[in-house]
Design an enzyme around this catalytic site. Structure first.
Site, mmCIF file in Angstrom:
data_model
loop_
_atom_site.group_PDB
_atom_site.id
_atom_site.type_symbol
_atom_site.label_atom_id
_atom_site.label_comp_id
_atom_site.label_asym_id
_atom_site.label_seq_id
_atom_site.Cartn_x
_atom_site.Cartn_y
_atom_site.Cartn_z
ATOM 1 N N CYS A 173 7.913 -9.250 47.701
ATOM 2 C CA CYS A 173 7.729 -9.405 46.256
ATOM 3 C C CYS A 173 7.151 -10.785 45.933
ATOM 4 O O CYS A 173 7.815 -11.817 46.123
ATOM 5 C CB CYS A 173 9.070 -9.209 45.549
ATOM 6 S SG CYS A 173 9.080 -9.671 43.808
ATOM 7 N N CYS A 223 8.999 -12.824 43.235
ATOM 8 C CA CYS A 223 10.289 -13.304 43.754
ATOM 9 C C CYS A 223 10.128 -14.663 44.428
ATOM 10 O O CYS A 223 11.025 -15.518 44.354
ATOM 11 C CB CYS A 223 10.864 -12.311 44.762
ATOM 12 S SG CYS A 223 11.261 -10.685 44.070
#
Length: 318
Positions: A31, A34
């Site tokens: 991600c 993230c």
């Protein structure tokens, strides 16, 4: 920052959130956002210096936990207090918005210091050092003046140790609020009873003197109320309620319902506070019996006693 699995979730998240807010960051190695959010959160955890705890859950590896929180996209952050989610957000928020989110939920620096001082005060009280405990509570309240739990605890200790003027000053602000907070009203009425026996000649009367006067006139409510206050000052709480009940049954409106209000105040003083999150409730009563220096554990007989007196009041008022 701690990596969370099913194995350590209960300890590192649920149990930890009982005394410190826990921010759970659901992420995954693939991600992109993230990777932006994670370092910002770690920076803020260090900057906030223990005011919240950051943990991370790899949503791919811990799908059971992700499903339990209903995670549909990442990054998603959930904030837990007292074992329950209270707020959250999705996406990689900028630092300013992260601060705004945290400041809505985590204790301020003063509140955190006050919590430490209050814990130290509790330990000092258990050791019997009331003077040092009072000083700690005063420091704690100075750090977090809006904390009503601290204010009530400090006022209770001041009353119990005879510092009546200081207690009265401490109670002044909350008693101006509308509606008047019950716990502060109860403390004020306890203080009133203690001050009454100091300034009124009837404060030196034996109970038999009160009873002889009342026998002459069952509706001598002033003497009955004075007797109830004298009993309160001696820590004879149930006997005081019995006398107040006699007034209530005969004229509950007497003196602006002073008997009913004082009866309710005693019930409040005798009612143990709810246990602190994560703390055992046993032996932590702050009710009237403990106020007089006699420890009272939170046991069923105490609850039954209070329930019985609440029923008596209800029957008298109906």
């Amino acid at each position: 920052m701690i990596d969370i699995t099913v194995q350590n979730f209960e300890t590192e998240v649920i149990a930890a959130s009982m005394h410190t807010p826990v921010l759970v960051d659901f992420w995954a190695p693939w991600c992109g956002p993230c990777k932006t959010l994670g370092p910002l959160l770690e920076k803020l955890e260090a900057e906030y210096a223990g005011r919240f705890k950051l943990v991370k859950i790899d949503s791919d590896q811990e799908q059971q936990l992700a499903a339990a929180f209903g995670i549909r996209s990442i990054p998603t952050c959930m904030l837990l207090k007292n074992g329950q989610p209270v707020d959250g957000f999705m996406g990689a928020l900028p630092e300013g918005q992260l601060r705004q989110f945290l400041d809505q939920h985590v204790p301020g620096e003063g509140a955190l210091q006050a919590e430490t001082e209050a814990s130290e005060a509790e330990a000092l009280l258990e050791a019997g050092d009331t003077e040092a405990a009072a000083a700690k509570l005063a420091d704690a309240l100075a750090q977090d003046p809006g904390n009503d739990d601290l204010r009530a605890d400090y006022a209770r200790l001041l009353i119990a140790t005879g510092a009546f003027e200081e207690a009265a000053a401490l109670l002044d602000e909350p008693l101006k609020r509308e509606p008047r907070p019950l716990r502060f009203d109860a403390l004020r009425r306890w203080l009133d009873a203690l001050e009454f026996v100091q300034r009124d000649e009837r404060g030196d009367w034996a109970i038999e003197q009160f009873d002889a006067r009342i026998a002459e006139n069952k509706r001598d409510f002033d003497t009955r109320f004075a007797k109830a206050r004298a009993l309160m000052a001696e820590g004879q709480w149930t006997a005081a309620m019995d006398e107040l009940l006699e007034i209530i049954m005969r004229d509950r409106k007497w003196n602006d319902e002073a008997a009913r209000k004082t009866y309710v105040a005693i019930l409040e003083l005798l009612t143990p506070p709810p246990p602190k999150p994560g703390a055992g409730a046993e032996g932590k009563s702050a009710g009237g019996i403990e106020l007089t220096g006699k420890a009272a554990a939170q046991e069923d007989p105490q609850a039954a006693l209070l329930s019985g007196y609440r029923r008596k009041l209800s029957m008298a008022l109906n």
